[in-house]
Design an enzyme around this catalytic site. Sequence first.
Site, PDB file in Angstrom:
ATOM      1  N   CYS A   2       0.865  -1.190   0.000  1.00 37.38           N
ATOM      2  CA  CYS A   2       0.000   0.000   0.000  1.00 37.38           C
ATOM      3  C   CYS A   2       0.893   1.228   0.000  1.00 37.38           C
ATOM      4  CB  CYS A   2      -0.870  -0.003   1.253  1.00 37.38           C
ATOM      5  SG  CYS A   2      -1.850  -1.489   1.379  1.00 37.38           S
ATOM      6  N   ARG A  27       2.575   1.351  -6.330  1.00 40.04           N
ATOM      7  CA  ARG A  27       2.837   0.375  -5.248  1.00 40.04           C
ATOM      8  C   ARG A  27       1.672  -0.574  -5.045  1.00 40.04           C
ATOM      9  NH1 ARG A  27       6.613   1.605  -1.229  1.00 40.04           N
ATOM     10  NH2 ARG A  27       5.333   0.491   0.264  1.00 40.04           N
ATOM     11  N   TRP A  74      -3.694  -1.993  -1.602  1.00 44.71           N
ATOM     12  CA  TRP A  74      -3.611  -3.238  -2.364  1.00 44.71           C
ATOM     13  C   TRP A  74      -4.106  -4.288  -1.379  1.00 44.71           C
ATOM     14  CZ3 TRP A  74      -1.050  -7.997  -2.251  1.00 44.71           C
ATOM     15  CH2 TRP A  74      -1.043  -8.712  -3.456  1.00 44.71           C
ATOM     16  N   ASN A 100       0.073   0.105   6.186  1.00 49.29           N
ATOM     17  CA  ASN A 100       0.680  -0.785   5.189  1.00 49.29           C
ATOM     18  C   ASN A 100       1.276  -1.935   5.978  1.00 49.29           C
ATOM     19  OD1 ASN A 100       1.818  -1.896   2.899  1.00 49.29           O
ATOM     20  ND2 ASN A 100       3.627  -0.579   2.966  1.00 49.29           N
ATOM     21  N   GLY A 101       0.844  -3.178   5.653  1.00 52.18           N
ATOM     22  CA  GLY A 101       1.373  -4.340   6.375  1.00 52.18           C
ATOM     23  C   GLY A 101       0.234  -5.279   6.737  1.00 52.18           C
ATOM     24  N   GLU A 481      13.682 -14.458 -17.598  1.00 54.33           N
ATOM     25  CA  GLU A 481      13.317 -13.048 -17.401  1.00 54.33           C
ATOM     26  C   GLU A 481      12.465 -12.555 -18.567  1.00 54.33           C
ATOM     27  OE1 GLU A 481      13.024 -10.848 -15.366  1.00 54.33           O
ATOM     28  OE2 GLU A 481      13.064  -8.932 -16.437  1.00 54.33           O
ATOM     29  N   LYS A 485       8.730 -10.966 -18.149  1.00 54.39           N
ATOM     30  CA  LYS A 485       8.331  -9.659 -18.684  1.00 54.39           C
ATOM     31  C   LYS A 485       7.064  -9.798 -19.524  1.00 54.39           C
ATOM     32  CE  LYS A 485      10.107  -7.129 -16.709  1.00 54.39           C
ATOM     33  NZ  LYS A 485      10.715  -7.873 -15.682  1.00 54.39           N
ATOM     34  N   GLU A 488       3.955 -10.713 -17.278  1.00 51.71           N
ATOM     35  CA  GLU A 488       3.430  -9.799 -16.253  1.00 51.71           C
ATOM     36  C   GLU A 488       2.854  -8.521 -16.852  1.00 51.71           C
ATOM     37  OE1 GLU A 488       6.180  -8.167 -13.430  1.00 51.71           O
ATOM     38  OE2 GLU A 488       7.832  -8.206 -14.825  1.00 51.71           O
ATOM     39  N   HIS A 504      13.611 -32.895 -23.356  1.00 49.50           N
ATOM     40  CA  HIS A 504      13.051 -33.631 -22.204  1.00 49.50           C
ATOM     41  C   HIS A 504      11.589 -33.281 -21.974  1.00 49.50           C
ATOM     42  CE1 HIS A 504      17.077 -35.020 -21.266  1.00 49.50           C
ATOM     43  NE2 HIS A 504      17.504 -33.777 -21.367  1.00 49.50           N
ATOM     44  N   LYS A 603       4.415  -2.903  -7.198  1.00 49.86           N
ATOM     45  CA  LYS A 603       5.832  -2.717  -7.456  1.00 49.86           C
ATOM     46  C   LYS A 603       6.681  -3.298  -6.342  1.00 49.86           C
ATOM     47  CE  LYS A 603       9.494  -1.263  -9.513  1.00 49.86           C
ATOM     48  NZ  LYS A 603       9.911  -1.982 -10.740  1.00 49.86           N
TER      49      LYS A 603
HETATM   50  C1  AGP Z   1       9.731  -7.710 -11.898  1.00 48.06           C
HETATM   51  O1  AGP Z   1       9.336  -7.262 -13.195  1.00 48.06           O
HETATM   52  C2  AGP Z   1       8.586  -7.855 -10.965  1.00 48.06           C
HETATM   53  N1  AGP Z   1       7.854  -6.661 -10.825  1.00 48.06           N
HETATM   54  C3  AGP Z   1       8.945  -8.527  -9.656  1.00 48.06           C
HETATM   55  O2  AGP Z   1       9.234  -9.856  -9.988  1.00 48.06           O
HETATM   56  C4  AGP Z   1      10.141  -7.944  -8.835  1.00 48.06           C
HETATM   57  O3  AGP Z   1      11.335  -8.162  -9.519  1.00 48.06           O
HETATM   58  C5  AGP Z   1      10.194  -8.701  -7.491  1.00 48.06           C
HETATM   59  O4  AGP Z   1       8.993  -8.463  -6.789  1.00 48.06           O
HETATM   60  C6  AGP Z   1      11.387  -8.301  -6.625  1.00 48.06           C
HETATM   61  O5  AGP Z   1      11.282  -6.953  -6.242  1.00 48.06           O
HETATM   62  P1  AGP Z   1      12.571  -6.252  -5.580  1.00 48.06           P
HETATM   63  O6  AGP Z   1      13.663  -6.250  -6.599  1.00 48.06           O
HETATM   64  O7  AGP Z   1      12.100  -4.867  -5.221  1.00 48.06           O
HETATM   65  O8  AGP Z   1      12.944  -7.058  -4.362  1.00 48.06           O
END
Ligand code: AGP
Length: 608
Positions: A2, A27, A74, A100-101, A481, A485, A488, A504, A603
């Site tokens: 949040c 966030r 969130w 937040n938490g 990766e 990308k 997500e 395999h 984020k």
């Molecule tokens: C990456 O595109 C994602 N948004 C997510 O996997 C992110 O890398 C992960 O949550 C780790 O975040 P951090 O690097 O702030 O620890």
Amino acid sequence: MCGIVCYVGSREAKPILIDGLKQLEYRGYDSAGIAIQNQGQVQRFRAVGRIVELEKKINSIPLPGKVGMAHTRWATHGEPSELNAHPHADQEEKVFIVHNGIIENYHQIKKRLEKKGVEFSSETDTEVLAHLIALYFDGDLGEAVRRTMADVEGTFGIAVLHRDAPGQIVVARRGSPLVIGISNDGHFAASDVSAMVRHTSQVVHLQDNEMAVITRDDFSITTAQAKLIQRAVEEVEWKAEDAELNGFPHYMLKEIYEQPETIENAMRGRLEPGEGVPKLGGITPVWDRLKECRHLVMVACGTSYYAGCVGRYLFERLTEVDTEVELASEFRYRKLNFPPNTFILALSQSGETADTLAAIREARRKGAGLLGIVNVVGSSIARETDAGIYNHAGPEIGVASTKIFTSQLTILTLLALLIGRHQNLPLTEGITAIRALQALPHQVREILAQAHHIEAIAEKYHKCQNWLFLGRKYNYPIAMEGALKLKEISYIHAEGYAAGEMKHGPIALINPDMPTVAIAPMDEMYEKMLSNIQEIKSRKGPVIAIVTKGDEKVKELADEVIEVPTTVDYLYPILTVIPCQLLAYYCASLLGRDIDKPRNLAKSVTVE
Ligand code: AGP
């Protein structure tokens, strides 16, 4: 996940709070709310959905007041709804709180309060805090919050105001970040600096189990035991415009294009070309131990984890250090018997990822040395590690991490080089590595110049429902990766696989509607990648190949080719990931996705 922003000062709070929320929206966002105190009254408004929904509610309402707080939510407990949106209040609507938490013992507290006749209006864990503070308030809001902290288990970053405690906001933290901002016309508090960077660059980070009373002219920090704390003011290196779009359609695209500069920033002041060795001042406190280190475990989540996967190959190539990489969320469940002089290296853009934070705390208990590669200065992971290296990449606003990934790979190379050059890595190798690093920003620009070509490829394949990404050794993590990308931000299903694994199982998937991105630069894995491409083509699967500039062999085989400049094997990932980032971006854009705020994602994942 949040977002919290507060202000106590001489200016009208409403515009400051709404603008601050907009900087935090990345966030986490399913609802938002605001509360402003004015002449013995508090007005609260909440709305489901994006901040713009809240603005629609309050734009036509005079909402005077110079003390206020705001929140983007969130959801963790209770569905997204106006009743569950923050700020929450007690029954008499005197106490207002944003949080937040996660309050882990909120059921027990709720039962205790209900027995006292308290009626709850939401499904959230947060609401118990409002009622507790109301219960303990006897004129001293700080003391009421302190007593509440003692009752609570779990994590919180909170801000509290009370109708009968004019001109002040009390903030407190345990496990969720809170930072205080200092300016000539008042004080701020927020979940991260981006919410206040337009108003001040002077900040103070609260640490766990600390609280602060902030007023227009002052703030005081105390521990949960009421001990006064003097904390140094830090200078934020980010500027307001860093958090602006500057003409780009999305933060993600802006951040992809920032990579030449952020790779340069990762190296700035850290290279000794003649000596073939970097300078990393941030690890000085542990250098005597680190240079003898023979066992290193990298822990991270998501994209940062994939950076660690490349890092393992980097350390094996450049050092004598036995290197592992672990998902932070799994690391905690392993039986950890570290050999002497083991180091744990946490990789995290936000420095607040709960799983990564929990992993380093577990490692601390087991006696390992702790290092961090972090982007947010003063963040929890930065503070809880023994030493570390900052990315200096500026705020990464787009939920999909791009510039931080290549910055992490650059810094991992520097760290491996530094350790390697104090082990058996010869001067010539060090000089070669530094020259190759220095060439990267220009080489990334060369790849970015192919954006239209990559967009055309996305145009052809963005409707395909399943993609496969393949790579080997240094580029196997890039396959993972690249798949992440695409998943997500475009919501297309994609899998990253070690190319050697095709036979395999995954080769059964190949079909004309499933593109395979084959990451096949001219490195030691090239011939094997060529075989993989042939296997896929013989089964009529379309292949999008990422190759070294001038490669003619793959051009004859693949349906699409994206070229990257030549570099040393272990630096290809920094180049081969750029086409993957752009492919994901353009597919998502063509599908009309909310690129900077993909559904269900936030984020910074500050809950486990
Ligand atoms: C990456 O595109 C994602 N948004 C997510 O996997 C992110 O890398 C992960 O949550 C780790 O975040 P951090 O690097 O702030 O620890």
